[in-house]
Motif scaffolding. Structure first.
Motif, PDB file in Angstrom:
ATOM      1  N   ARG A  53       0.830  -1.212   0.000  1.00 10.32           N
ATOM      2  CA  ARG A  53       0.000   0.000   0.000  1.00 10.32           C
ATOM      3  C   ARG A  53       0.864   1.261   0.000  1.00 10.32           C
ATOM      4  O   ARG A  53       0.518   2.258  -0.640  1.00 10.32           O
ATOM      5  CB  ARG A  53      -0.944  -0.022   1.199  1.00 10.32           C
ATOM      6  N   PHE A  96       0.246   4.144  -2.926  1.00 10.24           N
ATOM      7  CA  PHE A  96      -0.485   5.357  -2.553  1.00 10.24           C
ATOM      8  C   PHE A  96       0.450   6.393  -1.934  1.00 10.24           C
ATOM      9  O   PHE A  96       1.437   6.048  -1.279  1.00 10.24           O
ATOM     10  CB  PHE A  96      -1.607   5.022  -1.555  1.00 10.24           C
ATOM     11  N   PRO A 123      -9.235  -4.088  -3.932  1.00 11.91           N
ATOM     12  CA  PRO A 123      -9.725  -2.778  -4.400  1.00 11.91           C
ATOM     13  C   PRO A 123      -8.601  -1.866  -4.891  1.00 11.91           C
ATOM     14  O   PRO A 123      -8.856  -0.887  -5.587  1.00 11.91           O
ATOM     15  CB  PRO A 123     -10.391  -2.182  -3.149  1.00 11.91           C
ATOM     16  N   TYR A 124      -7.349  -2.200  -4.546  1.00  6.47           N
ATOM     17  CA  TYR A 124      -6.220  -1.372  -4.985  1.00  6.47           C
ATOM     18  C   TYR A 124      -6.105  -1.359  -6.508  1.00  6.47           C
ATOM     19  O   TYR A 124      -5.516  -0.446  -7.085  1.00  6.47           O
ATOM     20  CB  TYR A 124      -4.895  -1.876  -4.394  1.00  6.47           C
ATOM     21  N   TYR A 178      -8.186  -0.641  -8.735  1.00  4.31           N
ATOM     22  CA  TYR A 178      -8.754   0.559  -9.366  1.00  4.31           C
ATOM     23  C   TYR A 178      -8.559   1.822  -8.542  1.00  4.31           C
ATOM     24  O   TYR A 178      -8.833   2.922  -9.010  1.00  4.31           O
ATOM     25  CB  TYR A 178     -10.253   0.352  -9.675  1.00  4.31           C
ATOM     26  N   LYS A 179      -8.067   1.677  -7.292  1.00  2.00           N
ATOM     27  CA  LYS A 179      -7.846   2.861  -6.448  1.00  2.00           C
ATOM     28  C   LYS A 179      -6.426   3.419  -6.583  1.00  2.00           C
ATOM     29  O   LYS A 179      -6.201   4.610  -6.371  1.00  2.00           O
ATOM     30  CB  LYS A 179      -8.106   2.518  -4.977  1.00  2.00           C
ATOM     31  N   LYS A 213      -2.771   4.708  -8.045  1.00  2.00           N
ATOM     32  CA  LYS A 213      -2.336   5.510  -9.187  1.00  2.00           C
ATOM     33  C   LYS A 213      -1.661   4.601 -10.206  1.00  2.00           C
ATOM     34  O   LYS A 213      -0.846   3.741  -9.849  1.00  2.00           O
ATOM     35  CB  LYS A 213      -1.373   6.603  -8.724  1.00  2.00           C
TER      36      LYS A 213
END
Length: 267
Positions: A184, A188, A234-235, A237-238, A240
């Motif tokens: 993560r 992000f 979910p990462y 599509y969340k 960058k």
């Protein structure tokens, strides 16, 4: 014992040949893959709800490689200690955990809103009753279930209370604060720790918390395994796009999985 409920009239369903049918003659055929679709059109909010086929395939490949096996074993051990007769797995996905849990109960129902996930799951274990359905109307009878499980899935609290017997159990698995933290961080600009405690607060009026173990494991992934992991979260599509691309170009990535398990008992 038949536990399924007609999603239209809420009567008990009975399996006759390869069709589930209620007293009012609403009927639902068992598909050739071995599941039944109880997600009726009036309950749908989109044409193909739930996970995409790409996400389901990525999850199947990642989980079948054994990276989350410590969690699977921990959940199975809890079930073995409880010695319950039947189980409803809410959000069963492609069936990795449901398949293992079925071996510890007499009757197991796996339900998911994503038809493509249930189609994959149904090939895994014919002893499970696989159902396409929604948590908004769980497709089982009132006060019929010994334990509901929700592993990384929504918790439809009022429906769970409806289907659970008195003093029955709810087992929840959710990411612990440090779950996949390095991944993560790479995806992000700002990383917020997971907050599993919110589920305890959500459920405390209706459930007593019995135990809350954390299961952790470290593993190293090659490029394709990492892509599968990202694609099943979910990462996908969340995150960058440039950060995801940079991470996926690494030859190897070492990560820590950290899972929070909560076992609740209905008050």
């Amino acid at each position: 014992m038949n536990l399924l409920m007609c999603p239209v009239c809420r009567q008990a369903l009975v399996l006759i040949d390869k069709t589930w049918q209620c007293e009012l003659k609403h009927s639902y055929d068992v598909a050739k893959q071995g599941y039944v679709n109880l997600h009726v059109v009036q309950h749908k909010h989109s044409k193909n709800p739930g996970d995409t086929p790409e996400s389901v395939d990525a999850r199947r490949q990642f989980l079948s490689a054994g990276f989350y096996q410590p969690l699977q074993e921990a959940v199975v051990n809890i079930l073995q200690d409880l010695q319950v007769d039947n189980l409803l797995d809410i959000g069963c996905g492609e069936g990795y955990y449901t398949d293992a849990m079925q071996k510890k109960v007499m009757q197991c129902i796996g339900v998911d809103i994503a038809k493509n996930a249930v189609q994959v799951a149904a090939k895994l274990n014919k002893a499970v009753t696989w159902v396409v359905g929604t948590g908004a109307t769980l497709p089982v009878l009132d006060h019929s279930i010994d334990i509901c499980t929700s592993l990384f899935s929504p918790i439809p609290q009022q429906e769970i209370l409806r289907v659970l017997k008195s003093k029955a159990y709810l087992l929840v698995v959710t990411p612990a604060p440090q779950h996949l933290y390095a991944m993560r961080e790479a995806l992000f600009d700002e990383v917020k720790p997971h907050d599993p405690q919110k589920f305890v607060e959500q459920l405390q009026a209706d459930f007593e918390l019995i135990e809350q173990p954390i299961v952790e494991s470290d593993f190293t992934l090659d490029q394709q395994q990492l892509k599968n992991l990202i694609a099943m979260t979910p990462y996908a599509y969340k995150a960058k796009a440039d950060k995801r691309l940079a991470l996926e170009q690494q030859q190897q990535t070492t990560l820590k999985a950290s899972f929070q398990i909560y076992l609740f008992q209905k008050k």
